[in-house]
Design a protein around this motif. Structure first.
Motif, short mmCIF file in Angstrom:
data_model
loop_
_atom_site.label_atom_id
_atom_site.label_comp_id
_atom_site.label_asym_id
_atom_site.label_seq_id
_atom_site.Cartn_x
_atom_site.Cartn_y
_atom_site.Cartn_z
N THR A 133 7.40 -57.33 32.56
CA THR A 133 7.98 -56.71 33.72
C THR A 133 8.43 -57.56 34.69
O THR A 133 7.90 -58.65 34.87
N ILE A 134 9.27 -57.33 35.72
CA ILE A 134 9.79 -58.17 36.75
C ILE A 134 9.30 -57.43 37.99
O ILE A 134 9.43 -56.13 38.27
N ASN A 135 8.63 -58.08 39.17
CA ASN A 135 8.09 -57.40 40.28
C ASN A 135 8.20 -58.72 41.28
O ASN A 135 8.69 -59.75 41.33
N SER A 136 7.88 -58.03 42.55
CA SER A 136 8.23 -58.97 43.78
C SER A 136 7.00 -59.80 44.44
O SER A 136 7.22 -60.43 45.22
N ASP A 137 5.88 -59.44 43.81
CA ASP A 137 4.78 -60.16 44.53
C ASP A 137 4.37 -60.17 46.02
O ASP A 137 3.68 -59.27 46.45
N ASP A 138 5.14 -60.93 46.63
CA ASP A 138 4.85 -61.17 48.19
C ASP A 138 6.40 -61.13 48.77
O ASP A 138 6.73 -62.11 49.14
N PRO A 139 7.10 -60.14 48.58
CA PRO A 139 8.36 -60.18 48.69
C PRO A 139 9.04 -60.61 50.31
O PRO A 139 9.84 -61.34 50.31
N ALA A 140 7.98 -60.45 51.49
CA ALA A 140 8.35 -60.88 52.82
C ALA A 140 8.54 -62.38 52.83
O ALA A 140 8.95 -63.29 53.63
N TYR A 141 7.54 -62.94 52.08
CA TYR A 141 7.28 -64.53 51.72
C TYR A 141 8.34 -65.35 50.88
O TYR A 141 8.43 -66.44 51.04
N PHE A 142 8.57 -64.50 49.74
CA PHE A 142 9.25 -65.26 48.68
C PHE A 142 10.81 -65.03 48.48
O PHE A 142 11.34 -65.52 47.47
N GLY A 143 11.20 -64.27 49.63
CA GLY A 143 12.80 -64.36 49.68
C GLY A 143 13.28 -63.08 48.76
O GLY A 143 14.61 -63.47 48.44
N GLY A 144 12.70 -62.12 48.50
CA GLY A 144 13.56 -60.98 47.82
C GLY A 144 12.29 -59.90 47.46
O GLY A 144 11.19 -60.12 46.99
N TYR A 145 12.95 -58.75 47.70
CA TYR A 145 12.46 -57.62 47.04
C TYR A 145 12.52 -57.37 45.71
O TYR A 145 13.33 -58.08 44.91
N MET A 146 12.47 -56.17 45.11
CA MET A 146 12.48 -55.92 43.52
C MET A 146 13.92 -56.14 43.10
O MET A 146 13.99 -57.14 42.28
N ASN A 147 15.02 -55.54 43.82
CA ASN A 147 16.51 -55.82 43.05
C ASN A 147 16.86 -57.49 43.39
O ASN A 147 17.48 -57.94 42.28
N GLU A 148 16.49 -58.20 44.23
CA GLU A 148 16.63 -59.49 44.29
C GLU A 148 16.21 -60.29 43.21
O GLU A 148 16.61 -61.15 42.95
N ASN A 149 14.90 -59.87 43.05
CA ASN A 149 14.05 -60.47 41.94
C ASN A 149 14.76 -60.39 40.70
O ASN A 149 14.97 -61.41 39.67
N TRP A 150 15.10 -59.32 40.27
CA TRP A 150 16.10 -58.87 39.15
C TRP A 150 17.10 -59.47 39.13
O TRP A 150 17.57 -60.21 38.04
N VAL A 151 18.07 -59.45 39.94
CA VAL A 151 19.41 -59.94 40.17
C VAL A 151 19.46 -61.41 40.11
O VAL A 151 20.12 -62.11 39.22
N GLN A 152 18.73 -61.97 40.74
CA GLN A 152 18.58 -63.69 40.52
C GLN A 152 18.02 -64.02 39.30
O GLN A 152 18.47 -65.11 38.77
N THR A 153 17.02 -63.18 38.62
CA THR A 153 16.72 -63.77 37.56
C THR A 153 17.48 -63.61 36.37
O THR A 153 17.77 -64.43 35.33
N PHE A 154 18.27 -62.67 36.25
CA PHE A 154 19.09 -62.13 35.54
C PHE A 154 20.42 -63.36 35.31
O PHE A 154 20.96 -63.83 34.71
N ALA A 155 20.75 -63.60 36.57
CA ALA A 155 21.85 -64.60 36.94
C ALA A 155 21.38 -66.20 36.28
O ALA A 155 22.23 -66.76 35.68
N ALA A 156 20.09 -66.41 36.70
CA ALA A 156 19.74 -67.62 36.08
C ALA A 156 19.24 -67.72 34.61
O ALA A 156 19.45 -68.89 34.20
N THR A 157 18.84 -66.68 34.21
CA THR A 157 18.00 -66.89 32.72
C THR A 157 18.99 -66.23 31.58
O THR A 157 18.39 -66.38 30.40
#
Ligand code: ADE
Ligand code: ZN
Length: 349
Positions: A283-307
């Motif tokens: 699954t894809i999740n955000s862990d600590d979104p305020a510290y890592f630069g993105g909430y749920m959809n940011e994690n999904w969209v960036q990961t899809f674009a990169a991988t």
């Protein structure tokens, strides 16, 4: 992956990824504290923080590994004092989750970070739980809590925390294990996890974030966890990969976290696609979104674009998030129907 899934036009992939209903299963509520809220709470509670302003604090978010992050994360959490503080933090996250089409979330919290400063467990749990109840009623987001033990502390300390939390047993669904991984293997917490199992609590643990595959094995065999948080190091051990796939043990993967904590050199090098293609319930999740630069959809969209993940992976990841969640089968079925409806809208044009 479901062989009958129709394709979706590639240029609509980011829109699809954002629109799909999904469950978030790995996020630390203290890791959703934005710098602005840290400063507002510091002022409200008259707590000193060693940063001049929001910008200076944000600039400190340049991490080299897990420990370099944890030092700042625990400092940020020191502004949380009252029940209302815990409510406000959770409510801010839950609204943000709703905006990302997160329909269900299982949020980690770290009671020892607060009890060590004299904040009672009751204050922490009551504030967070009130926000979960309000999210169900006002946002249509179902939310529950998982109490995490800090693995850099002793098992005795974990037992004391469990005792203090048990009067509030109805307000959390399970326990987890987080904080500094290397040097603190799961087996250090064998007895307290056995006790939690007897109590009927769900069991999860961080393992294989920075630590070796051996920690994932002991999370499974000694702690008897139902899900592994992170688990990305499992790909180094083919026998472990086979076990995770065969037993459908979910991994709650957090790509932007892995990037910011230098677990992978860049997102393109992340192993999420190979985990999915090997049949794991990743699954894809955000862990600590305020510290890592993105909430749920940011994690999904960036990961899809990169991988190079495609629309079918998006469906699979959302389906995995419901399968891996601790919700009851009829509710899982209802979420799967919503997922299929949204996917069909995109596939049709
Ligand atoms: N606590 C908050 N985020 C964490 C992470 N990524 N790993 C371990 N402990 C944590
Ligand atoms: Zn985590």
């Amino acid at each position: 992956m479901s062989p009958s899934l129709p394709p979706v036009a590639a240029d609509r992939l980011p829109e699809l990824v954002r629109a799909l209903p999904k469950a978030e299963l790995h996020m630390h509520i203290e890791g959703s504290l934005e710098p602005e809220l840290i400063f507002a709470l510091a002022q409200r509670n008259k707590v000193e923080i060693p940063y001049a302003d929001v910008e200076t604090l944000r600039h400190a978010y340049a991490f080299t590994n897990l420990q370099s992050f944890l030092d700042i994360y625990y400092a940020g959490a020191s502004v949380l004092i009252t029940e209302q503080d815990f409510y406000d933090m959770a409510w801010a996250y839950l609204k943000r989750a709703q905006a990302d089409n997160v329909v269900h979330t299982e949020m980690f919290f770290d009671p020892q970070t607060h009890t060590a400063r004299g904040v009672p467990v009751k204050t922490v749990i009551d504030g967070l739980h009130r926000a979960c109840v309000d999210a169900g009623r006002q946002l249509g987001v179902s939310a529950s809590l998982i109490l995490c033990f800090l693995r850099h502390l002793s098992e005795e300390d974990a037992f004391a925390t469990l005792e203090e939390a048990l009067p509030h047993r109805d307000k959390f669904i399970g326990v987890g294990l987080d904080s500094s991984e290397v040097g603190h293997p799961p087996e250090k917490f064998a007895r307290v996890f056995a006790r939690c199992r007897e109590l009927g609590l769900h069991l999860v643990a961080h393992a294989g974030e920075e630590g070796p595959p051996a920690y994932v094995w002991s999370a499974l065999d000694v702690l008897k966890v139902e899900r592994v948080d992170h688990g990305v190091q499992s790909s180094k051990d083919p026998a472990l990969m086979q076990r995770l796939a065969e037993e459908r043990i979910p991994l709650t993967v957090c790509p932007l976290s892995n990037l910011k904590l230098c677990v992978f050199p860049d997102l393109a090098a992340h192993n999420i696609k190979s985990l999915l293609d090997a049949g794991l319930v990743a699954t894809i999740n955000s862990d600590d979104p305020a510290y890592f630069g993105g909430y749920m959809n940011e994690n999904w969209v960036q990961t899809f674009a990169a991988t190079g993940l495609d629309a079918r992976h998006a469906w699979q990841l959302a389906a995995n998030s419901f399968e891996a969640s601790f919700i009851e089968p009829p509710q899982k079925q209802a979420y799967m129907e919503r997922l299929n409806e949204v996917y069909a809208r995109f596939a049709a044009g």
